[in-house]
Design a protein around this motif. Structure first.
Motif, mmCIF file in Angstrom:
data_model
loop_
_atom_site.group_PDB
_atom_site.id
_atom_site.type_symbol
_atom_site.label_atom_id
_atom_site.label_comp_id
_atom_site.label_asym_id
_atom_site.label_seq_id
_atom_site.Cartn_x
_atom_site.Cartn_y
_atom_site.Cartn_z
ATOM 1 N N GLN A 34 71.956 -22.210 76.115
ATOM 2 C CA GLN A 34 73.291 -22.034 76.386
ATOM 3 C C GLN A 34 73.718 -22.406 77.934
ATOM 4 O O GLN A 34 74.736 -23.041 77.994
ATOM 5 N N ARG A 36 72.070 -24.883 79.570
ATOM 6 C CA ARG A 36 72.190 -26.244 79.652
ATOM 7 C C ARG A 36 73.378 -26.629 79.068
ATOM 8 O O ARG A 36 73.988 -27.743 79.712
ATOM 9 N N LEU A 37 73.821 -26.218 77.748
ATOM 10 C CA LEU A 37 74.982 -26.671 77.312
ATOM 11 C C LEU A 37 76.479 -26.539 78.096
ATOM 12 O O LEU A 37 77.048 -27.441 77.967
ATOM 13 N N GLU A 38 76.370 -25.289 78.724
ATOM 14 C CA GLU A 38 77.479 -25.058 79.605
ATOM 15 C C GLU A 38 77.269 -26.174 80.728
ATOM 16 O O GLU A 38 78.589 -26.577 81.235
ATOM 17 N N GLU A 39 76.390 -26.564 81.361
ATOM 18 C CA GLU A 39 76.332 -27.651 82.462
ATOM 19 C C GLU A 39 76.913 -29.013 81.781
ATOM 20 O O GLU A 39 77.371 -29.635 82.648
ATOM 21 N N LEU A 40 76.620 -29.164 80.588
ATOM 22 C CA LEU A 40 77.066 -30.531 79.855
ATOM 23 C C LEU A 40 78.344 -30.476 79.214
ATOM 24 O O LEU A 40 79.094 -31.412 78.954
ATOM 25 N N GLY A 41 79.054 -29.164 79.419
ATOM 26 C CA GLY A 41 80.362 -29.020 78.980
ATOM 27 C C GLY A 41 80.592 -28.806 77.423
ATOM 28 O O GLY A 41 81.858 -28.957 76.943
ATOM 29 N N VAL A 42 79.570 -28.716 76.749
ATOM 30 C CA VAL A 42 79.557 -28.482 75.456
ATOM 31 C C VAL A 42 80.077 -26.773 75.265
ATOM 32 O O VAL A 42 79.522 -25.837 75.649
ATOM 33 N N THR A 43 81.444 -26.801 74.400
ATOM 34 C CA THR A 43 81.906 -25.515 74.215
ATOM 35 C C THR A 43 81.894 -25.078 72.915
ATOM 36 O O THR A 43 82.281 -23.715 72.436
#
Length: 86
Positions: A34, A36-43
């Motif tokens: 979670q 890392r996905l927030e860093e990448l902008g995956v929502t």
């Protein structure tokens, strides 16, 4: 004395245990990825039309649904084949 356990009962227990384990693993993976996905902008995460907001619980649900569907198809095919094999 030893009790006999039917094969159908064993498969049902294996099915439930497998789905529960997949749910736990999905939740743990969701916790781990979670940030890392927030860093990448995956929502959101999902497969096909099933799109859910990114959270460990939603990742676990997606895994449980997909594995459950796959196991249901596989066990269903085994049941059909075993009827005709006798």
């Amino acid at each position: 004395m030893r009790e006999e356990t039917s094969g159908r009962r064993v498969i049902q227990v294996m099915y439930v245990v497998t789905i529960a384990v997949i749910g736990v693993f999905g939740y743990l993976v969701g916790i781990a990825i979670q940030p890392r996905l927030e860093e990448l902008g995956v929502t959101s995460v999902g497969v096909g039309p099933l799109m859910l907001p990114m959270s460990p619980v939603n990742l676990a649900v997606i895994g449980m649904v997909l594995v459950g569907a796959g196991l249901t198809v596989a066990f269903g095919l085994v049941a059909v084949v075993s009827r005709y094999a006798d």
